[in-house]
Design a protein around this motif. Structure first.
Motif, mmCIF file in Angstrom:
data_model
loop_
_atom_site.group_PDB
_atom_site.id
_atom_site.type_symbol
_atom_site.label_atom_id
_atom_site.label_comp_id
_atom_site.label_asym_id
_atom_site.label_seq_id
_atom_site.Cartn_x
_atom_site.Cartn_y
_atom_site.Cartn_z
ATOM 1 N N UNK A 1 0.972 -1.218 0.000
ATOM 2 C CA UNK A 1 0.002 -0.020 0.006
ATOM 3 C C UNK A 1 1.125 1.391 0.153
ATOM 4 N N UNK A 2 0.775 2.155 -0.978
ATOM 5 C CA UNK A 2 1.227 3.328 -1.337
ATOM 6 C C UNK A 2 0.479 4.640 -0.984
ATOM 7 N N UNK A 3 0.795 5.178 0.299
ATOM 8 C CA UNK A 3 -0.098 6.309 0.406
ATOM 9 C C UNK A 3 0.525 7.549 -0.313
ATOM 10 N N UNK A 4 -0.388 8.374 -0.927
ATOM 11 C CA UNK A 4 0.049 9.419 -1.829
ATOM 12 C C UNK A 4 -0.557 10.963 -1.259
ATOM 13 N N UNK A 5 0.378 11.745 -1.450
ATOM 14 C CA UNK A 5 0.328 13.048 -0.720
ATOM 15 C C UNK A 5 -0.246 14.168 -1.827
ATOM 16 N N UNK A 6 0.148 13.977 -3.223
ATOM 17 C CA UNK A 6 -0.117 15.087 -4.162
ATOM 18 C C UNK A 6 -0.958 14.612 -5.264
ATOM 19 N N UNK A 7 -0.765 13.781 -5.860
ATOM 20 C CA UNK A 7 -1.248 13.118 -7.064
ATOM 21 C C UNK A 7 -2.497 12.095 -6.774
ATOM 22 N N UNK A 8 -3.332 12.275 -7.674
ATOM 23 C CA UNK A 8 -4.599 11.205 -7.394
ATOM 24 C C UNK A 8 -4.248 9.988 -7.766
ATOM 25 N N UNK A 9 -4.821 9.014 -7.129
ATOM 26 C CA UNK A 9 -4.323 7.634 -7.287
ATOM 27 C C UNK A 9 -4.688 7.104 -8.657
ATOM 28 N N UNK A 10 -5.878 7.612 -9.206
ATOM 29 C CA UNK A 10 -6.229 7.077 -10.685
ATOM 30 C C UNK A 10 -5.025 7.638 -11.734
ATOM 31 N N UNK A 11 -4.760 8.849 -11.384
ATOM 32 C CA UNK A 11 -3.377 9.392 -12.393
ATOM 33 C C UNK A 11 -2.170 8.442 -12.267
ATOM 34 N N UNK A 12 -1.697 7.921 -11.291
ATOM 35 C CA UNK A 12 -0.737 7.302 -10.926
ATOM 36 C C UNK A 12 -0.866 5.880 -11.498
ATOM 37 N N UNK A 13 -2.090 5.341 -11.531
ATOM 38 C CA UNK A 13 -2.286 3.890 -11.880
ATOM 39 C C UNK A 13 -2.295 4.050 -13.326
ATOM 40 N N UNK A 14 -2.848 5.225 -13.878
ATOM 41 C CA UNK A 14 -2.866 5.104 -15.454
ATOM 42 C C UNK A 14 -1.272 5.210 -15.925
ATOM 43 N N UNK A 15 -0.453 6.077 -15.064
ATOM 44 C CA UNK A 15 0.795 6.306 -15.718
ATOM 45 C C UNK A 15 1.664 4.877 -15.347
ATOM 46 N N UNK A 16 1.610 4.074 -14.232
ATOM 47 C CA UNK A 16 2.159 2.861 -14.019
ATOM 48 C C UNK A 16 1.637 1.615 -14.769
ATOM 49 N N UNK A 17 0.435 1.539 -15.297
ATOM 50 C CA UNK A 17 -0.014 0.719 -15.796
ATOM 51 C C UNK A 17 0.811 -0.144 -16.982
ATOM 52 N N UNK A 18 1.277 0.846 -17.748
ATOM 53 C CA UNK A 18 2.171 0.106 -18.733
ATOM 54 C C UNK A 18 3.227 -0.727 -18.277
ATOM 55 N N UNK A 19 3.748 -0.486 -17.005
ATOM 56 C CA UNK A 19 4.982 -1.079 -16.280
ATOM 57 C C UNK A 19 4.614 -2.414 -15.729
ATOM 58 N N UNK A 20 3.460 -2.569 -15.856
ATOM 59 C CA UNK A 20 2.912 -4.082 -15.094
ATOM 60 C C UNK A 20 3.278 -5.171 -15.995
ATOM 61 N N UNK A 21 3.599 -6.293 -15.385
ATOM 62 C CA UNK A 21 3.515 -7.554 -15.781
ATOM 63 C C UNK A 21 2.252 -8.298 -15.972
ATOM 64 N N UNK A 22 2.076 -9.524 -16.673
ATOM 65 C CA UNK A 22 0.731 -9.860 -16.885
ATOM 66 C C UNK A 22 0.085 -10.601 -15.527
ATOM 67 N N UNK A 23 1.092 -11.151 -14.412
ATOM 68 C CA UNK A 23 0.251 -11.455 -13.446
ATOM 69 C C UNK A 23 0.551 -10.399 -12.208
ATOM 70 N N UNK A 24 0.637 -9.097 -12.510
ATOM 71 C CA UNK A 24 0.613 -7.868 -11.451
ATOM 72 C C UNK A 24 -0.750 -7.239 -11.733
ATOM 73 N N UNK A 25 -0.963 -6.812 -10.513
ATOM 74 C CA UNK A 25 -2.413 -5.899 -10.643
ATOM 75 C C UNK A 25 -1.838 -4.489 -9.614
ATOM 76 N N UNK A 26 -2.700 -3.439 -9.984
ATOM 77 C CA UNK A 26 -2.659 -2.241 -9.394
ATOM 78 C C UNK A 26 -3.797 -1.528 -9.240
#
Length: 259
Positions: free
Chosen positions: A21-46
């Motif tokens: 669990x990563x608690x965010x201070x500034x950015x919206x979780x949905x914004x970072x989720x979209x930014x990190x989505x391309x970095x995920x492997x097939x067996x990983x979820x965010x």
């Protein structure tokens, strides 16, 4: 409740892996989720919940994704938005009226006899207005600013009995804008809604504009213009009248990055 349910489902589906669990201070979780989505492997979820990111991966990958999330969770750039509204209106009235008296038959001694006069009149008024409003907010965050002016406006009411009741009520002329900026390097994309109202005699006039514009930082961007043309005719007992009202409203915006 939703947060507990989501964590429970993730735990049930990945019993062999621990969640990060990563608690965010500034950015919206949905914004970072979209930014990190391309970095995920097939067996990983965010997943995103409240102000937290939930990472479901191996311990090594969770640490790596959490580090990337913290690097992206930086304070957005402060922006200064200026909205300039300028307008002009022209109102003209013209009329022709026939006045005098006409006698039919014999004209008696001492009477006025026939006399007819044709009169014409024309009146024109012009008005101009300009306003500048500014707002400071963070990139990716929305803001709203408005000003209001109040005054009583008269009204008439016709009763079922045919009587006329006069009175007045307080009305507000509200002007302001809503903006949501998104920085894209040296350019900015702005979702904008502008409203302007003003008193014109005993009437409340206004205009609204909603659009999305883009341009370079520090430069004035032409948002748009609103035009209005109204004309009407009136018939007198002997004569005619004409009224013409035209106006133009233009809106510009400038966005500057603050240090």
């Amino acid at each position: 409740m939703r947060f507990v349910l989501l964590v429970s489902l993730l735990l049930a589906n990945s019993a062999a892996q621990a969640l990060q669990l990563v608690e965010l201070n500034w950015r919206a979780p949905s914004e970072l989720q979209a930014a990190l989505q391309p970095q995920l492997r097939p067996d990983e979820r965010l997943s995103a919940m409240d102000n937290k990111l939930i990472i479901d991966a191996s311990p090594e990958r969770e640490a790596r994704l959490a580090e990337l999330a913290r690097q992206l969770d930086v304070r957005p750039v402060s922006l200064r938005l200026e909205v300039s509204q300028s307008g002009s209106s022209v109102q003209s009235q013209s009329g022709v009226q026939l006045q005098g008296n006409i006698s039919i038959g014999r004209t008696l001694p001492g009477s006025a006899g026939n006399g007819v006069a044709l009169s014409a009149q024309q009146d024109s008024h012009s008005r101009s207005s300009q306003s500048l409003q500014s707002l400071t907010l963070l990139d990716g965050r929305s803001g709203f600013i408005q000003t209001a002016n109040s005054r009583p406006l008269p009204w008439l009411l016709l009763t079922p009995q045919g009587n006329i009741v006069r009175g007045s009520s307080w009305q507000e002329a509200v002007s302001g804008f809503y903006a949501l900026p998104h920085l894209q390097g040296e350019r900015v994309l702005i979702e904008l809604a502008v409203s302007q109202q003003a008193f014109a005699g005993n009437q409340l006039k206004g205009s609204q504009l909603s659009t999305t514009v883009a341009g370079r930082l520090g430069e004035w961007i032409e948002v748009g213009s609103i035009g209005r043309d109204e004309q009407g005719r009136s018939s007198l007992l002997i004569g005619t009248g004409r009224q013409l009202l035209s106006g133009q409203q233009s809106v510009r915006i400038r966005v500057q990055a603050l240090p």
